[in-house]
Design a protein around this motif. Structure first.
Motif, short mmCIF file in Angstrom:
data_model
loop_
_atom_site.label_atom_id
_atom_site.label_comp_id
_atom_site.label_asym_id
_atom_site.label_seq_id
_atom_site.Cartn_x
_atom_site.Cartn_y
_atom_site.Cartn_z
N TYR A 159 31.92 14.73 18.36
CA TYR A 159 30.97 15.85 18.33
C TYR A 159 31.59 17.14 17.80
O TYR A 159 31.38 18.21 18.35
CB TYR A 159 30.37 16.10 19.72
CG TYR A 159 29.60 14.93 20.25
CD1 TYR A 159 28.35 14.60 19.72
CD2 TYR A 159 30.12 14.14 21.25
CE1 TYR A 159 27.64 13.51 20.20
CE2 TYR A 159 29.43 13.05 21.73
CZ TYR A 159 28.20 12.74 21.21
OH TYR A 159 27.50 11.66 21.68
N ILE A 160 32.35 17.04 16.74
CA ILE A 160 32.95 18.22 16.13
C ILE A 160 31.90 18.85 15.21
O ILE A 160 31.37 18.19 14.31
CB ILE A 160 34.23 17.85 15.35
CG1 ILE A 160 35.26 17.32 16.32
CG2 ILE A 160 34.76 19.04 14.58
CD1 ILE A 160 36.48 16.74 15.68
N ARG A 161 31.59 20.09 15.46
CA ARG A 161 30.57 20.80 14.68
C ARG A 161 31.18 21.41 13.43
O ARG A 161 32.24 22.02 13.49
CB ARG A 161 29.93 21.90 15.52
CG ARG A 161 29.29 21.41 16.78
CD ARG A 161 28.03 20.65 16.47
NE ARG A 161 27.47 20.14 17.71
CZ ARG A 161 26.95 18.94 17.83
NH1 ARG A 161 26.92 18.13 16.81
NH2 ARG A 161 26.44 18.56 18.97
N ILE A 162 30.47 21.26 12.34
CA ILE A 162 30.90 21.85 11.07
C ILE A 162 29.80 22.77 10.60
O ILE A 162 28.64 22.38 10.53
CB ILE A 162 31.19 20.75 10.02
CG1 ILE A 162 32.33 19.87 10.50
CG2 ILE A 162 31.52 21.36 8.68
CD1 ILE A 162 32.62 18.69 9.63
N ILE A 163 30.17 24.01 10.28
CA ILE A 163 29.21 25.00 9.83
C ILE A 163 29.69 25.59 8.51
O ILE A 163 30.86 25.48 8.17
CB ILE A 163 29.01 26.12 10.89
CG1 ILE A 163 30.32 26.81 11.21
CG2 ILE A 163 28.39 25.57 12.16
CD1 ILE A 163 30.19 28.02 12.10
N ARG A 177 38.54 18.99 10.15
CA ARG A 177 38.07 20.39 10.14
C ARG A 177 39.23 21.27 10.57
O ARG A 177 39.79 21.09 11.63
CB ARG A 177 36.91 20.57 11.10
CG ARG A 177 36.42 22.00 11.15
CD ARG A 177 35.28 22.15 12.15
NE ARG A 177 35.15 23.53 12.48
CZ ARG A 177 35.45 24.05 13.66
NH1 ARG A 177 35.89 23.29 14.62
NH2 ARG A 177 35.31 25.33 13.88
N ASN A 224 24.91 23.38 4.65
CA ASN A 224 24.50 22.21 5.42
C ASN A 224 23.32 21.56 4.72
O ASN A 224 22.40 22.26 4.30
CB ASN A 224 24.05 22.60 6.82
CG ASN A 224 25.19 22.92 7.74
OD1 ASN A 224 26.35 22.80 7.37
ND2 ASN A 224 24.85 23.34 8.93
N ASP A 259 33.52 26.90 7.14
CA ASP A 259 34.68 26.17 7.67
C ASP A 259 35.53 25.61 6.54
O ASP A 259 35.01 25.23 5.49
CB ASP A 259 34.23 24.99 8.54
CG ASP A 259 33.71 25.42 9.89
OD1 ASP A 259 33.93 26.58 10.28
OD2 ASP A 259 33.09 24.59 10.57
N SER A 288 23.45 14.99 8.06
CA SER A 288 24.87 15.34 8.25
C SER A 288 25.69 15.23 6.97
O SER A 288 26.77 14.67 6.94
CB SER A 288 25.49 14.51 9.37
OG SER A 288 25.52 13.14 9.04
N ARG A 335 32.26 12.44 13.92
CA ARG A 335 30.94 12.23 14.51
C ARG A 335 31.04 11.84 15.99
O ARG A 335 30.30 12.35 16.83
CB ARG A 335 30.25 11.11 13.75
CG ARG A 335 28.83 11.36 13.40
CD ARG A 335 28.33 10.16 12.66
NE ARG A 335 28.37 10.39 11.24
CZ ARG A 335 27.28 10.46 10.48
NH1 ARG A 335 26.09 10.31 11.02
NH2 ARG A 335 27.38 10.67 9.21
#
Length: 73
Positions: free
Chosen positions: A45-49, A71, A16, A52, A20, A42
């Motif tokens: 609100y899809i989280r990317i860590i 994702r 990260n 992934d 963003s 965006r």
């Protein structure tokens, strides 16, 4: 960007970064690419860590930058 000037790849998020942006490693071309998130991801609100799997599109004129468009689960 125009659709016909893009390459589609799958890669793994490595790191990260601020604003963003993400560092994504693409196994197919053995290269790290700096990527930002598409607007659809965006807004939902899809989280990317890190870790992934993501689909990215890369412009032919600048292959060092890309956009995360999906994702994977």
């Amino acid at each position: 960007m125009y659709k016909k000037n893009l390459f589609l790849f799958e890669g793994d998020v490595v790191k990260n970064l601020p604003n963003s942006t993400f560092l994504v490693f693409i196994e197919k071309i053995k290269k790290n690419v700096l990527c930002y998130i598409s607007g659809k991801i965006r807004l939902n609100y899809i989280r990317i860590i890190p870790g992934d799997k993501v689909k990215i599109e890369i412009d032919k004129s600048n292959p060092n930058k890309g956009r995360i468009i999906y994702r994977m689960r």
